[in-house]
Motif scaffolding. Sequence first.
Motif, mmCIF file in Angstrom:
data_model
loop_
_atom_site.group_PDB
_atom_site.id
_atom_site.type_symbol
_atom_site.label_atom_id
_atom_site.label_comp_id
_atom_site.label_asym_id
_atom_site.label_seq_id
_atom_site.Cartn_x
_atom_site.Cartn_y
_atom_site.Cartn_z
ATOM 1 N N ALA A 235 0.491 -1.067 -0.213
ATOM 2 C CA ALA A 235 -0.009 0.184 -0.092
ATOM 3 C C ALA A 235 0.657 0.891 -0.105
ATOM 4 O O ALA A 235 1.681 1.535 0.574
ATOM 5 N N THR A 236 0.402 2.568 -0.134
ATOM 6 C CA THR A 236 1.185 4.003 -0.490
ATOM 7 C C THR A 236 1.400 4.242 0.840
ATOM 8 O O THR A 236 2.766 4.654 1.065
ATOM 9 N N ARG A 237 0.934 4.082 1.754
ATOM 10 C CA ARG A 237 1.615 3.728 3.085
ATOM 11 C C ARG A 237 2.562 2.299 3.658
ATOM 12 O O ARG A 237 3.111 3.118 4.873
ATOM 13 N N GLU A 238 2.514 2.047 3.564
ATOM 14 C CA GLU A 238 3.851 1.424 3.276
ATOM 15 C C GLU A 238 3.599 -0.304 4.439
ATOM 16 O O GLU A 238 4.122 -0.415 5.371
ATOM 17 N N PHE A 239 2.450 -0.081 4.005
ATOM 18 C CA PHE A 239 1.223 -1.358 4.808
ATOM 19 C C PHE A 239 1.092 -2.966 3.819
ATOM 20 O O PHE A 239 1.650 -2.158 2.819
ATOM 21 N N ILE A 240 0.894 -3.644 4.674
ATOM 22 C CA ILE A 240 0.809 -4.986 3.480
ATOM 23 C C ILE A 240 -0.980 -5.571 3.442
ATOM 24 O O ILE A 240 -1.124 -5.598 4.745
ATOM 25 N N ARG A 241 -1.201 -4.920 2.684
ATOM 26 C CA ARG A 241 -2.379 -5.428 2.450
ATOM 27 C C ARG A 241 -2.395 -6.685 1.736
ATOM 28 O O ARG A 241 -2.052 -6.790 0.987
ATOM 29 N N HIS A 242 -3.221 -8.197 2.524
ATOM 30 C CA HIS A 242 -3.038 -9.935 2.640
ATOM 31 C C HIS A 242 -4.487 -10.121 1.935
ATOM 32 O O HIS A 242 -5.703 -9.913 3.012
ATOM 33 N N LEU A 243 -4.459 -9.932 0.468
ATOM 34 C CA LEU A 243 -6.286 -11.023 0.055
ATOM 35 C C LEU A 243 -6.013 -12.137 -0.223
ATOM 36 O O LEU A 243 -5.649 -12.319 -1.131
ATOM 37 N N ASP A 244 -7.556 -12.874 0.039
ATOM 38 C CA ASP A 244 -7.662 -14.531 0.019
ATOM 39 C C ASP A 244 -8.544 -13.966 -1.371
ATOM 40 O O ASP A 244 -10.194 -13.948 -0.843
ATOM 41 N N LEU A 245 -8.519 -14.410 -2.769
ATOM 42 C CA LEU A 245 -9.120 -14.078 -3.659
ATOM 43 C C LEU A 245 -9.744 -16.311 -3.879
ATOM 44 O O LEU A 245 -9.946 -16.029 -4.953
ATOM 45 N N SER A 246 -10.030 -16.846 -2.726
ATOM 46 C CA SER A 246 -10.352 -18.564 -3.576
ATOM 47 C C SER A 246 -12.192 -17.870 -2.954
ATOM 48 O O SER A 246 -12.410 -19.358 -3.030
ATOM 49 N N GLY A 247 -12.530 -16.963 -2.351
ATOM 50 C CA GLY A 247 -13.768 -17.070 -1.473
ATOM 51 C C GLY A 247 -14.628 -16.810 -2.586
ATOM 52 O O GLY A 247 -14.839 -16.859 -4.183
ATOM 53 N N GLN A 248 -16.306 -17.776 -2.334
ATOM 54 C CA GLN A 248 -17.659 -17.860 -3.333
ATOM 55 C C GLN A 248 -18.582 -16.778 -3.209
ATOM 56 O O GLN A 248 -19.710 -17.209 -4.043
ATOM 57 N N ASP A 249 -17.985 -15.741 -2.480
ATOM 58 C CA ASP A 249 -19.493 -14.863 -2.467
ATOM 59 C C ASP A 249 -19.115 -13.989 -2.694
ATOM 60 O O ASP A 249 -18.569 -13.546 -4.239
ATOM 61 N N ARG A 261 0.640 -1.142 13.508
ATOM 62 C CA ARG A 261 -0.005 0.054 14.138
ATOM 63 C C ARG A 261 1.681 0.301 13.098
ATOM 64 O O ARG A 261 0.743 1.775 13.177
ATOM 65 N N LEU A 262 1.981 0.219 12.461
ATOM 66 C CA LEU A 262 4.055 0.877 12.192
ATOM 67 C C LEU A 262 3.541 0.046 10.315
ATOM 68 O O LEU A 262 3.590 -1.242 10.491
ATOM 69 N N PRO A 263 3.637 1.149 9.466
ATOM 70 C CA PRO A 263 3.861 0.687 7.891
ATOM 71 C C PRO A 263 5.602 0.219 7.664
ATOM 72 O O PRO A 263 5.945 -0.210 8.669
ATOM 73 N N MET A 264 5.878 -0.691 7.052
ATOM 74 C CA MET A 264 7.399 -0.997 7.208
ATOM 75 C C MET A 264 8.176 -0.283 6.186
ATOM 76 O O MET A 264 8.539 -0.197 5.199
ATOM 77 N N TRP A 265 8.994 0.065 7.161
ATOM 78 C CA TRP A 265 9.637 1.747 7.138
ATOM 79 C C TRP A 265 11.358 0.848 6.805
ATOM 80 O O TRP A 265 11.836 -0.167 7.290
ATOM 81 N N MET A 266 11.949 1.424 6.001
ATOM 82 C CA MET A 266 13.604 1.337 6.542
ATOM 83 C C MET A 266 13.463 1.645 7.662
ATOM 84 O O MET A 266 13.518 3.140 7.464
ATOM 85 N N PRO A 267 14.360 0.667 8.419
ATOM 86 C CA PRO A 267 16.078 1.570 9.171
ATOM 87 C C PRO A 267 16.306 2.020 8.923
ATOM 88 O O PRO A 267 17.022 1.984 7.947
#
Length: 413
Positions: A235-249, A261-267
């Motif tokens: 994502a733009t704010r450097e978080f990871i969005r994880h989606l499961d695409l196997s759903g049947q709904d 709580r915190l983004p994946m910022w480089m140390p």
Amino acid sequence: MERSTLKRTSSFPDIEAVQGCSTLNLLPKAGSRSTLKRTSSIPDFEPVKSLRSTLILQPKAGSPLLMLIAEEYGCRIYNPEDGRVYEPKSDFSGYRFLGSSGKWFLVVDSRMKLYIIDVFSEKRIDLPPLESFKGSHFKIWREGEENVKHMLMDDEDPFCDEIPHAAEDLRGRLWVDDKNGNYVVVWQFEMYPFLGFCRTGDDHYREIPTELEVQRELRGLNDMVLKGYNLYVYATREFIRHLDLSGQDEDGFKDVSEKHRLPMWMPSMTMKERERMKQKRSIPSNKGIAVTRAGQVLVVFTYDLGTSESHRMFHLYKRDPKDLDPKTLDTQLLEVHSLGDEALFYDLGITVPADHTLGIEPNSIYFTRDDRICHNKLSCLDIGVFNLATKTVKRFHGLSNFNFNDAQWFLPS
């Protein structure tokens, strides 16, 4: 398993590999031998047609190959094991190659039609038309033979902009199950706030919003990786969005993102590290993500170097396991200094087991470009294998005989 075949177009002398962002040439050089198929837009190469070799490429399952792509003249396949370039059985000129899974590629033609093709045969899967897209926020329709348009469906604003798109705007990911042939396709009009996806048997695409009705931290898209039915979005704010695409709904997907709580910022770098990067004239180039065999998401930082011997540097990072502990107030990413007995194929965004018999080098990153999903203003095609231990780049002989628009590593199944 059925063995796939490709004709070898020519063998090349050992020559210096082109480094960095140099333009590689897929048109024949003066005095060189070529077996490109003649098209109406290039000179008649009748004298060279007789030079085509009858040798056949029989790739090992899982052995890395390099797809060399020139949209006007089709594609060729480079085998690093023998240093030769081979001609596919079918003519793939006119396609843009978006992504791959095994021997299958997701492609789009100039009429904005999507297909999945087997590059070792004449098999092709026709995908639903883009205008079949069904969503609650956006709609797509065809505009002429070679364009589609999309717009936001907003009852409060009847004058929403109609955005036109051509084939060059599409980005995509593909996954095909080696066992049963089931597939998942995900695509995006670059820089626009939604994705489309379909699975085997679907007659339309479903919508995945990337901005509207999405948690603030998970909005936007800088990169994405498709691994099975799992879609990972950086994502733009450097978080990871994880989606499961196997759903049947009705939506067809489920958000299974971890709560951080915190983004994946480089140390932050130490003064010593900053000085070392300065001496190497390192320029940050791009950052994306990759997913390991165990499902761990890595952030991949790419640097352009001003030195002629390397041109490319990579750093990998992962989350500190303490980040999920509610008592933890602050965490930093941990640098991954070794992939061990795995190799990262950055075009695919995944790691695979190293295997010397297949030519897959351990603790290495196979790369071509670092902006396949979201293009940089200064996009650079740079082909090589980066060794994380030695910080060196392996180049390949023969490629400077050709001029191509793009290249992608793939692993035929």
